[in-house]
Motif scaffolding. Structure first.
Motif, PDB file in Angstrom:
ATOM      1  N   SER A   1      -2.639  -3.426  11.558  1.00  0.00           N
ATOM      2  CA  SER A   1      -2.613  -2.142  12.225  1.00  0.00           C
ATOM      3  C   SER A   1      -2.387  -2.298  13.724  1.00  0.00           C
ATOM      4  O   SER A   1      -1.725  -1.478  14.340  1.00  0.00           O
ATOM      5  CB  SER A   1      -3.897  -1.380  11.954  1.00  0.00           C
ATOM      6  OG  SER A   1      -4.976  -2.239  11.812  1.00  0.00           O
TER       7      SER A   1
ATOM      8  N   GLY B   1       0.743  -0.215  15.642  1.00  0.00           N
ATOM      9  CA  GLY B   1       0.552   0.881  16.585  1.00  0.00           C
ATOM     10  C   GLY B   1       0.730   2.210  15.886  1.00  0.00           C
ATOM     11  O   GLY B   1       1.139   2.264  14.723  1.00  0.00           O
ATOM     12  N   LEU B   2       0.408   3.258  16.590  1.00  0.00           N
ATOM     13  CA  LEU B   2       0.430   4.590  15.993  1.00  0.00           C
ATOM     14  C   LEU B   2       1.829   5.176  16.108  1.00  0.00           C
ATOM     15  O   LEU B   2       2.294   5.472  17.202  1.00  0.00           O
ATOM     16  CB  LEU B   2      -0.578   5.463  16.746  1.00  0.00           C
ATOM     17  CG  LEU B   2      -0.874   6.828  16.181  1.00  0.00           C
ATOM     18  CD1 LEU B   2      -1.708   6.729  14.919  1.00  0.00           C
ATOM     19  CD2 LEU B   2      -1.608   7.665  17.218  1.00  0.00           C
ATOM     20  N   VAL B   3       2.494   5.343  14.971  1.00  0.00           N
ATOM     21  CA  VAL B   3       3.857   5.863  14.971  1.00  0.00           C
ATOM     22  C   VAL B   3       3.812   7.353  14.623  1.00  0.00           C
ATOM     23  O   VAL B   3       3.004   7.769  13.794  1.00  0.00           O
ATOM     24  CB  VAL B   3       4.716   5.090  13.942  1.00  0.00           C
ATOM     25  CG1 VAL B   3       6.104   5.692  13.822  1.00  0.00           C
ATOM     26  CG2 VAL B   3       4.802   3.626  14.335  1.00  0.00           C
TER      27      VAL B   3
ATOM     28  N   GLY C   1      -5.914   5.795   3.539  1.00  0.00           N
ATOM     29  CA  GLY C   1      -4.494   5.535   3.806  1.00  0.00           C
ATOM     30  C   GLY C   1      -3.878   6.409   4.880  1.00  0.00           C
ATOM     31  O   GLY C   1      -2.665   6.466   5.016  1.00  0.00           O
TER      32      GLY C   1
ATOM     33  N   GLY D   1      -4.467   6.063   8.160  1.00  0.00           N
ATOM     34  CA  GLY D   1      -4.272   5.322   9.412  1.00  0.00           C
ATOM     35  C   GLY D   1      -5.526   5.226  10.274  1.00  0.00           C
ATOM     36  O   GLY D   1      -5.437   5.085  11.491  1.00  0.00           O
ATOM     37  N   LYS D   2      -6.701   5.230   9.639  1.00  0.00           N
ATOM     38  CA  LYS D   2      -7.932   5.169  10.438  1.00  0.00           C
ATOM     39  C   LYS D   2      -8.047   3.845  11.176  1.00  0.00           C
ATOM     40  O   LYS D   2      -8.459   3.797  12.330  1.00  0.00           O
ATOM     41  CB  LYS D   2      -9.157   5.393   9.536  1.00  0.00           C
ATOM     42  CG  LYS D   2      -9.183   6.781   8.914  1.00  0.00           C
ATOM     43  CD  LYS D   2     -10.456   7.056   8.170  1.00  0.00           C
ATOM     44  CE  LYS D   2     -10.592   6.227   6.912  1.00  0.00           C
ATOM     45  NZ  LYS D   2      -9.590   6.544   5.891  1.00  0.00           N
TER      46      LYS D   2
ATOM     47  N   GLU E   1     -15.460   1.863   6.779  1.00  0.00           N
ATOM     48  CA  GLU E   1     -16.159   2.469   5.623  1.00  0.00           C
ATOM     49  C   GLU E   1     -17.671   2.389   5.821  1.00  0.00           C
ATOM     50  O   GLU E   1     -18.407   1.912   4.960  1.00  0.00           O
ATOM     51  CB  GLU E   1     -15.809   1.731   4.319  1.00  0.00           C
ATOM     52  CG  GLU E   1     -14.347   1.441   4.126  1.00  0.00           C
ATOM     53  CD  GLU E   1     -13.587   2.641   3.597  1.00  0.00           C
ATOM     54  OE1 GLU E   1     -14.234   3.652   3.291  1.00  0.00           O
ATOM     55  OE2 GLU E   1     -12.353   2.571   3.536  1.00  0.00           O
TER      56      GLU E   1
ATOM     57  N   ASN F   1     -14.174   7.533   4.917  1.00  0.00           N
ATOM     58  CA  ASN F   1     -13.349   8.523   4.218  1.00  0.00           C
ATOM     59  C   ASN F   1     -14.226   9.485   3.426  1.00  0.00           C
ATOM     60  O   ASN F   1     -13.734  10.346   2.733  1.00  0.00           O
ATOM     61  CB  ASN F   1     -12.249   7.889   3.357  1.00  0.00           C
ATOM     62  CG  ASN F   1     -12.793   6.917   2.351  1.00  0.00           C
ATOM     63  OD1 ASN F   1     -13.971   6.986   1.991  1.00  0.00           O
ATOM     64  ND2 ASN F   1     -11.974   5.996   1.887  1.00  0.00           N
TER      65      ASN F   1
ATOM     66  N   LEU G   1       8.061   7.912  10.370  1.00  0.00           N
ATOM     67  CA  LEU G   1       7.303   6.816   9.763  1.00  0.00           C
ATOM     68  C   LEU G   1       8.164   6.042   8.764  1.00  0.00           C
ATOM     69  O   LEU G   1       8.125   4.809   8.730  1.00  0.00           O
ATOM     70  CB  LEU G   1       6.066   7.371   9.054  1.00  0.00           C
ATOM     71  CG  LEU G   1       4.872   7.667   9.952  1.00  0.00           C
ATOM     72  CD1 LEU G   1       3.907   8.620   9.276  1.00  0.00           C
ATOM     73  CD2 LEU G   1       4.156   6.379  10.343  1.00  0.00           C
TER      74      LEU G   1
ATOM     75  N   HIS H   1      10.410   3.823  10.585  1.00  0.00           N
ATOM     76  CA  HIS H   1       9.649   2.709  11.144  1.00  0.00           C
ATOM     77  C   HIS H   1       9.374   1.655  10.067  1.00  0.00           C
ATOM     78  O   HIS H   1       9.567   0.456  10.281  1.00  0.00           O
ATOM     79  CB  HIS H   1       8.352   3.249  11.744  1.00  0.00           C
ATOM     80  CG  HIS H   1       7.300   2.221  11.925  1.00  0.00           C
ATOM     81  ND1 HIS H   1       7.337   1.312  12.956  1.00  0.00           N
ATOM     82  CD2 HIS H   1       6.204   1.913  11.191  1.00  0.00           C
ATOM     83  CE1 HIS H   1       6.299   0.504  12.846  1.00  0.00           C
ATOM     84  NE2 HIS H   1       5.605   0.848  11.788  1.00  0.00           N
ATOM     85  N   PHE H   2       8.940   2.113   8.883  1.00  0.00           N
ATOM     86  CA  PHE H   2       8.655   1.154   7.807  1.00  0.00           C
ATOM     87  C   PHE H   2       9.953   0.483   7.343  1.00  0.00           C
ATOM     88  O   PHE H   2       9.966  -0.705   7.053  1.00  0.00           O
ATOM     89  CB  PHE H   2       7.958   1.841   6.631  1.00  0.00           C
ATOM     90  CG  PHE H   2       6.549   2.261   6.957  1.00  0.00           C
ATOM     91  CD1 PHE H   2       5.698   1.398   7.625  1.00  0.00           C
ATOM     92  CD2 PHE H   2       6.079   3.522   6.614  1.00  0.00           C
ATOM     93  CE1 PHE H   2       4.398   1.772   7.947  1.00  0.00           C
ATOM     94  CE2 PHE H   2       4.783   3.906   6.929  1.00  0.00           C
ATOM     95  CZ  PHE H   2       3.938   3.034   7.592  1.00  0.00           C
TER      96      PHE H   2
ATOM     97  N   ILE I   1      -0.141   7.546   4.145  1.00  0.00           N
ATOM     98  CA  ILE I   1       0.850   6.674   4.784  1.00  0.00           C
ATOM     99  C   ILE I   1       1.006   5.354   4.032  1.00  0.00           C
ATOM    100  O   ILE I   1       2.086   4.788   3.961  1.00  0.00           O
ATOM    101  CB  ILE I   1       0.480   6.480   6.261  1.00  0.00           C
ATOM    102  CG1 ILE I   1       0.510   7.862   6.912  1.00  0.00           C
ATOM    103  CG2 ILE I   1       1.431   5.540   6.965  1.00  0.00           C
ATOM    104  CD1 ILE I   1       0.010   7.933   8.301  1.00  0.00           C
ATOM    105  N   ARG I   2      -0.089   4.910   3.429  1.00  0.00           N
ATOM    106  CA  ARG I   2       0.018   3.665   2.659  1.00  0.00           C
ATOM    107  C   ARG I   2       0.998   3.859   1.491  1.00  0.00           C
ATOM    108  O   ARG I   2       1.793   2.983   1.185  1.00  0.00           O
ATOM    109  CB  ARG I   2      -1.354   3.232   2.158  1.00  0.00           C
ATOM    110  CG  ARG I   2      -1.322   1.850   1.564  1.00  0.00           C
ATOM    111  CD  ARG I   2      -2.683   1.295   1.229  1.00  0.00           C
ATOM    112  NE  ARG I   2      -3.462   0.969   2.404  1.00  0.00           N
ATOM    113  CZ  ARG I   2      -4.620   1.536   2.706  1.00  0.00           C
ATOM    114  NH1 ARG I   2      -5.107   2.465   1.925  1.00  0.00           N
ATOM    115  NH2 ARG I   2      -5.280   1.179   3.775  1.00  0.00           N
TER     116      ARG I   2
ATOM    117  N   GLN J   1       4.489   3.843   2.852  1.00  0.00           N
ATOM    118  CA  GLN J   1       4.888   2.466   3.164  1.00  0.00           C
ATOM    119  C   GLN J   1       5.300   1.718   1.889  1.00  0.00           C
ATOM    120  O   GLN J   1       6.331   1.046   1.857  1.00  0.00           O
ATOM    121  CB  GLN J   1       3.706   1.762   3.840  1.00  0.00           C
ATOM    122  CG  GLN J   1       4.040   0.401   4.368  1.00  0.00           C
ATOM    123  CD  GLN J   1       2.873  -0.201   5.144  1.00  0.00           C
ATOM    124  OE1 GLN J   1       1.980   0.505   5.629  1.00  0.00           O
ATOM    125  NE2 GLN J   1       2.857  -1.496   5.261  1.00  0.00           N
TER     126      GLN J   1
END
Ligand SMILES: Nc1ncnc2c1ncn2[C@@H]1O[C@H](COP(=O)(O)OP(=O)(O)OP(=O)(O)O)[C@@H](O)[C@H]1O
Ligand SMILES: [Mg+2]
Length: 474
Positions: A136, A140-142, A172, A174-175, A241, A282, A322, A325-326, A358-359, A362
């Protein structure tokens, strides 16, 4: 961490020979040089782990070379050697980045001790690098949408403070990425960023993971071990968590948050740390408190600055950014060159509901990158989300252009203005579906805007999409 390559730089043959012999006996690969020039040639060519370097050399001063190489990233550790030791020169060398200052003549024991120390040091540096370079952090934060812009703003505000941050949101979303961004934007960014996944470590081990243990504290505790709070001293700890920790550990964590101190398991010495705490969950922690599963006092200690990690279905405007980016990073990983997403593929990405967030996006892109031949666009069929056989509009358009610029010809795959071949005619509901997807693509996934363009209500559009999804079309 065992060394592989060691360089010996000394103009005296006897020193070169004796060091070479000691090191070869220990099975290191050794290169020898009598001048700075020869040493530089070796150093340019190969990565070395350690250099033994004489202070006075025929073509210059060892400290000049020391200064030059110790500044490079991944520089080898350097042991300076001299037969004319002075305190001043020792201080100069250490200041310039030398690992050790060795006075000649030396014994083989001294060399062994130095190497042992240097290997341990390198190991620690590598472990630290491993911890501070999680996926992560690299990413970075996209995202450029409103939710992401607001989040970035909040991160910039809270990062420089010492405040404890609780990041909540679905799985998933982006935490961990957010936590990494806070660490990177804080004054602690040069210090370790240490993660503990509270859900993945068993109840019996987690206390020792948090706080470390003394030798003999429990069966299997053969050595003293520092816990993650200690490793994170000066830096940031991420309690991932956090809702999953037991009541017993919740009480101990509360003390660390209040007093910044704890004892190792089996120890009675109190250890003080300066560690910034970030946590993710979560689950709804407030509800956990109501149900009596999470301590209320700990909840308030953690929830000093709450941040919400928005699910992908609520930030549709980030989907294509995103995905690109992926696509970029995954094609590098898989060694292929892919042109981008076809318009139909973009429509599919925008229309999907992304329950895995996001996972899931990806993973979807990774699958598509693997299925796509180099030099081609990713087609909707490789995404595994939508099946519209034969649908491949040939016009690349930016999402901001009005979808109405698509002609009916696009939808039939004919040339603009061509009369469609009767063979290519398709059922009317298929056509409707294609047009709806075009509208979604053109409006960046904005359903109400797309509905307005299509002159139907948002509800009708929602029902249509639901219908496609249920019939396995999306
Ligand atoms: N905004 C973002 N920009 C780039 N990559 C992101 C973003 N958000 C998430 N990711 C990527 O998506 C994946 C999931 O993110 P992350 O692990 O941070 O989620 P999480 O909320 O911690 O999930 P979980 O609750 O399952 O642990 C990671 O591979 C991460 O790099
Ligand atoms: Mg996570």
């Amino acid at each position: 961490m065992a060394f592989e390559k060691i360089l010996v730089l000394d103009d005296e043959l006897i020193i070169r020979k004796s060091l070479q012999e000691i090191l070869r006996r220990k099975r290191y690969s050794v290169a020898v040089a009598a001048t700075i020039k020869a040493a530089e040639k070796y150093l340019d060519k190969d990565p070395f782990d350690l250099v033994f370097m004489d202070l006075r050399l025929p073509d210059g001063d060892g400290t000049t070379l020391l200064n030059k190489i110790s500044k490079k990233p991944d520089a080898p550790l350097i042991v300076m050697m001299t037969g004319y030791a002075t305190i001043e020169s020792a201080v100069d060398c250490m200041r310039a980045g030398a690992f050790e200052y060795l006075i000649k003549p030396f014994s083989s024991n001294q060399i062994e001790i130095i190497i042992h120390k240097a290997e341990n040091y390198t190991h620690l540096v590598n472990v630290n690098r491993f911890y501070s370079q999680s996926d992560s952090l690299e990413t970075g934060l996209v995202g450029k949408g409103k939710a992401t812009r607001q989040l970035r703003n909040l991160i910039q505000k809270v990062a420089p403070t010492q405040a404890t941050v609780l990041i909540h949101g679905e799985s998933g979303t982006g935490k961990e990425v957010i936590a990494g961004e806070i660490h990177k934007a804080s004054a602690r960014s040069g210090a370790p960023f240490i993660k503990v996944n509270c859900a993945a470590i068993s109840e019996t081990l987690i206390e020792s993971e948090f706080f470390g243990h003394e030798k003999g504290a429990f069966t299997g505790a053969v050595d003293r071990r520092r816990g993650r709070f200690e490793l994170a001293h000066g830096g940031t700890i991420l309690l991932d968590e956090v809702s999953e920790i037991s009541p017993n550990l919740q009480a101990k964590l509360l003390r660390v948050l209040q007093e910044r101190e704890f004892e190792r398991v089996g120890g009675n010495q109190t250890i003080k740390v300066d560690t910034r705490v970030l946590a993710t969950t979560n689950r709804d922690l407030a509800k956990c408190v109501q149900k009596g599963e999470f301590r209320e006092d700990l909840y308030y200690r953690l929830n000093v600055f709450p941040l919400y990690s928005t699910p992908l279905r609520e930030k549709k405007e980030d989907i294509l950014t995103l995905a690109d980016h992926f696509n970029d990073s995954l094609q590098r990983k898989h060694g292929v060159k892919i042109e981008g997403f076809s318009p139909a593929a973009k429509s599919c990405l925008l229309a999907h509901n992304w329950p895995g967030n996001i996972r899931e996006l990806q993973n979807t892109v990774e699958r598509a990158v693997i299925l796509t031949e180099s030099g081609n666009y990713i087609q909707h069929s490789s995404l595994g989300l939508l099946h519209l056989d034969g649908f491949e509009p040939h016009v690349e358009e930016s999402a901001s252009e009005p979808y109405l610029s698509h002609t009916w010809g696009d939808l039939f795959q004919g040339e603009d203005g061509d009369k469609p071949d009767p063979e290519s005619l398709i059922p009317i509901d298929e056509l409707e579906k294609r047009y709806i997807l075009h509208a979604l693509e053109a409006t960046g996934g904005n359903r109400s805007l797309a509905a307005r363009h299509l002159k139907v209500t948002s509800r009708t559009l929602r029902n249509k999409l639901k219908q496609y999804q249920e019939s396995q079309i999306l």
